[in-house]
Motif scaffolding. Structure first.
Motif, PDB file in Angstrom:
ATOM      1  N   VAL A 114     -10.429   4.519   0.402  1.00  0.00           N
ATOM      2  CA  VAL A 114      -9.380   3.605   1.052  1.00  0.00           C
ATOM      3  C   VAL A 114      -9.711   2.926   2.182  1.00  0.00           C
ATOM      4  N   ALA A 115     -10.753   3.672   3.008  1.00  0.00           N
ATOM      5  CA  ALA A 115     -11.071   3.099   4.172  1.00  0.00           C
ATOM      6  C   ALA A 115     -12.049   1.854   3.927  1.00  0.00           C
ATOM      7  N   PHE A 116     -12.882   2.178   2.864  1.00  0.00           N
ATOM      8  CA  PHE A 116     -13.705   1.079   2.456  1.00  0.00           C
ATOM      9  C   PHE A 116     -13.072  -0.153   1.994  1.00  0.00           C
ATOM     10  N   LEU A 117     -11.947  -0.111   1.400  1.00  0.00           N
ATOM     11  CA  LEU A 117     -10.986  -1.074   1.012  1.00  0.00           C
ATOM     12  C   LEU A 117     -10.538  -1.822   2.252  1.00  0.00           C
ATOM     13  N   ALA A 118      -9.872  -0.972   2.931  1.00  0.00           N
ATOM     14  CA  ALA A 118      -9.279  -1.401   4.413  1.00  0.00           C
ATOM     15  C   ALA A 118     -10.147  -2.018   5.056  1.00  0.00           C
ATOM     16  N   ALA A 119     -11.554  -1.547   5.428  1.00  0.00           N
ATOM     17  CA  ALA A 119     -12.344  -2.438   6.017  1.00  0.00           C
ATOM     18  C   ALA A 119     -12.514  -3.722   5.645  1.00  0.00           C
ATOM     19  N   GLY A 120     -12.536  -4.024   4.190  1.00  0.00           N
ATOM     20  CA  GLY A 120     -12.904  -5.173   3.597  1.00  0.00           C
ATOM     21  C   GLY A 120     -11.614  -6.220   4.198  1.00  0.00           C
ATOM     22  N   SER A 121     -10.699  -5.794   4.417  1.00  0.00           N
ATOM     23  CA  SER A 121      -9.541  -6.683   4.914  1.00  0.00           C
ATOM     24  C   SER A 121      -9.657  -7.042   6.192  1.00  0.00           C
ATOM     25  N   ILE A 122     -10.543  -6.449   7.075  1.00  0.00           N
ATOM     26  CA  ILE A 122     -10.549  -7.065   8.205  1.00  0.00           C
ATOM     27  C   ILE A 122     -11.550  -7.990   8.348  1.00  0.00           C
ATOM     28  N   ILE A 123     -11.093  -9.311   9.192  1.00  0.00           N
ATOM     29  CA  ILE A 123     -11.769 -10.298   9.407  1.00  0.00           C
ATOM     30  C   ILE A 123     -12.044 -10.611  10.982  1.00  0.00           C
ATOM     31  N   VAL A 138      -9.736 -11.123  15.766  1.00  0.00           N
ATOM     32  CA  VAL A 138     -10.072 -10.216  14.686  1.00  0.00           C
ATOM     33  C   VAL A 138      -8.460 -10.135  13.983  1.00  0.00           C
ATOM     34  N   ARG A 139      -8.545  -9.967  12.543  1.00  0.00           N
ATOM     35  CA  ARG A 139      -7.119 -10.234  11.623  1.00  0.00           C
ATOM     36  C   ARG A 139      -7.482  -9.061  10.671  1.00  0.00           C
ATOM     37  N   GLY A 140      -6.348  -8.660  10.173  1.00  0.00           N
ATOM     38  CA  GLY A 140      -6.355  -7.661   9.013  1.00  0.00           C
ATOM     39  C   GLY A 140      -6.353  -6.278   9.608  1.00  0.00           C
ATOM     40  N   LEU A 141      -6.345  -5.906  10.617  1.00  0.00           N
ATOM     41  CA  LEU A 141      -6.328  -4.543  11.435  1.00  0.00           C
ATOM     42  C   LEU A 141      -5.019  -3.767  10.813  1.00  0.00           C
ATOM     43  N   THR A 142      -3.943  -4.338  10.827  1.00  0.00           N
ATOM     44  CA  THR A 142      -2.533  -3.704  10.446  1.00  0.00           C
ATOM     45  C   THR A 142      -2.630  -3.443   9.173  1.00  0.00           C
ATOM     46  N   THR A 143      -3.162  -4.536   8.171  1.00  0.00           N
ATOM     47  CA  THR A 143      -2.989  -4.421   6.873  1.00  0.00           C
ATOM     48  C   THR A 143      -3.938  -3.372   6.465  1.00  0.00           C
ATOM     49  N   GLY A 144      -5.263  -3.289   7.052  1.00  0.00           N
ATOM     50  CA  GLY A 144      -6.218  -2.139   6.684  1.00  0.00           C
ATOM     51  C   GLY A 144      -5.649  -0.728   7.136  1.00  0.00           C
ATOM     52  N   ALA A 145      -4.987  -0.818   8.000  1.00  0.00           N
ATOM     53  CA  ALA A 145      -4.250   0.697   8.680  1.00  0.00           C
ATOM     54  C   ALA A 145      -3.048   0.907   7.573  1.00  0.00           C
ATOM     55  N   SER A 146      -2.242   0.147   7.023  1.00  0.00           N
ATOM     56  CA  SER A 146      -1.357   0.280   6.327  1.00  0.00           C
ATOM     57  C   SER A 146      -1.936   0.643   4.862  1.00  0.00           C
ATOM     58  N   MET A 147      -3.237   0.045   4.368  1.00  0.00           N
ATOM     59  CA  MET A 147      -3.823   0.459   3.166  1.00  0.00           C
ATOM     60  C   MET A 147      -4.181   1.934   3.256  1.00  0.00           C
ATOM     61  N   TRP A 148      -4.861   2.322   4.227  1.00  0.00           N
ATOM     62  CA  TRP A 148      -5.253   3.441   4.559  1.00  0.00           C
ATOM     63  C   TRP A 148      -4.097   4.623   4.314  1.00  0.00           C
ATOM     64  N   LEU A 149      -3.146   4.234   5.248  1.00  0.00           N
ATOM     65  CA  LEU A 149      -1.799   5.086   5.184  1.00  0.00           C
ATOM     66  C   LEU A 149      -1.161   5.367   3.817  1.00  0.00           C
ATOM     67  N   CYS A 150      -1.214   4.326   2.994  1.00  0.00           N
ATOM     68  CA  CYS A 150      -0.766   4.301   1.515  1.00  0.00           C
ATOM     69  C   CYS A 150      -1.569   5.334   0.793  1.00  0.00           C
ATOM     70  N   GLY A 151      -2.974   5.486   1.090  1.00  0.00           N
ATOM     71  CA  GLY A 151      -3.560   6.340   0.520  1.00  0.00           C
ATOM     72  C   GLY A 151      -3.172   7.850   0.894  1.00  0.00           C
ATOM     73  N   ALA A 152      -2.744   8.218   1.998  1.00  0.00           N
ATOM     74  CA  ALA A 152      -2.099   9.395   2.564  1.00  0.00           C
ATOM     75  C   ALA A 152      -0.970   9.500   1.744  1.00  0.00           C
ATOM     76  N   ILE A 153      -0.021   8.452   1.867  1.00  0.00           N
ATOM     77  CA  ILE A 153       1.341   8.613   1.200  1.00  0.00           C
ATOM     78  C   ILE A 153       0.878   9.230  -0.395  1.00  0.00           C
ATOM     79  N   GLY A 154       0.156   8.233  -0.906  1.00  0.00           N
ATOM     80  CA  GLY A 154      -0.316   8.808  -2.362  1.00  0.00           C
ATOM     81  C   GLY A 154      -0.579  10.190  -2.551  1.00  0.00           C
ATOM     82  N   LEU A 155      -1.581  10.758  -1.492  1.00  0.00           N
ATOM     83  CA  LEU A 155      -1.970  11.998  -1.513  1.00  0.00           C
ATOM     84  C   LEU A 155      -0.569  13.014  -1.153  1.00  0.00           C
TER      85      LEU A 155
END
Length: 165
Positions: free
Chosen positions: A93-102, A108-125
């Protein structure tokens, strides 16, 4: 022949099927709650992306739980480390999240989206392991951070503008 093939896919799950359905559905719903907030902000990783990340993490967790079901396991099978799953999901998920950061022209844009994607991985776990209370709590806290903190910053910016005028 078909019976043999069907038997290959009939491995019993360690959790009842209804529990598996509930855990996966909760992962989709809670990941979707974060994705909905991102969607409202017109971010590239929105509702569907967050739902799929959370669902994938829950699925990986359920697979791992089935693989490490120690009811009839040999001593060698009991040495399997289920915590590697968390490392794998986190890295993926960190790999995907890093791809959302521009990064463009010093912005810098996309940090919050990247963090929320990473958090979704934790929620799924959490959903995959059946810790639905933790998943709900984390989702609620994330929504508070994403919406209320944003509103506070926007209000502070408006107040600062008014003071300048």
């Amino acid at each position: 022949m078909l019976d043999v093939l069907a038997g290959e896919f009939a491995r019993p799950m360690s959790q009842p099927f209804g529990v598996v359905v509930l855990r996966l559905c909760m992962a989709v719903l809670l990941g979707g709650a974060l994705g909905w907030e991102r969607e409202l902000r017109n971010r590239a990783a929105g509702l569907r992306t967050h739902m799929l990340i959370s669902l994938a993490a829950a699925c990986f967790t359920l697979v791992a739980l089935n693989l490490v079901d120690f009811t009839n396991a040999t001593e060698a099978e009991q040495r399997i480390d289920p915590l590697r799953l968390i490392e794998a999901v986190t890295a993926g998920v960190a790999f995907l999240a890093a791809g959302s950061i521009i990064i463009s022209h010093g912005s810098v844009r996309g940090l919050t989206t990247g963090a929320s994607m990473w958090l979704c991985g934790a929620i799924g776990l959490c959903c995959g392991t059946g810790d639905l209370r933790l998943a709900l709590l984390v989702t609620a806290l994330a929504l508070i951070v994403l919406s209320l903190v944003r509103a506070m910053f926007e209000k502070a910016a408006r107040d600062e503008k008014e003071e300048e005028n």
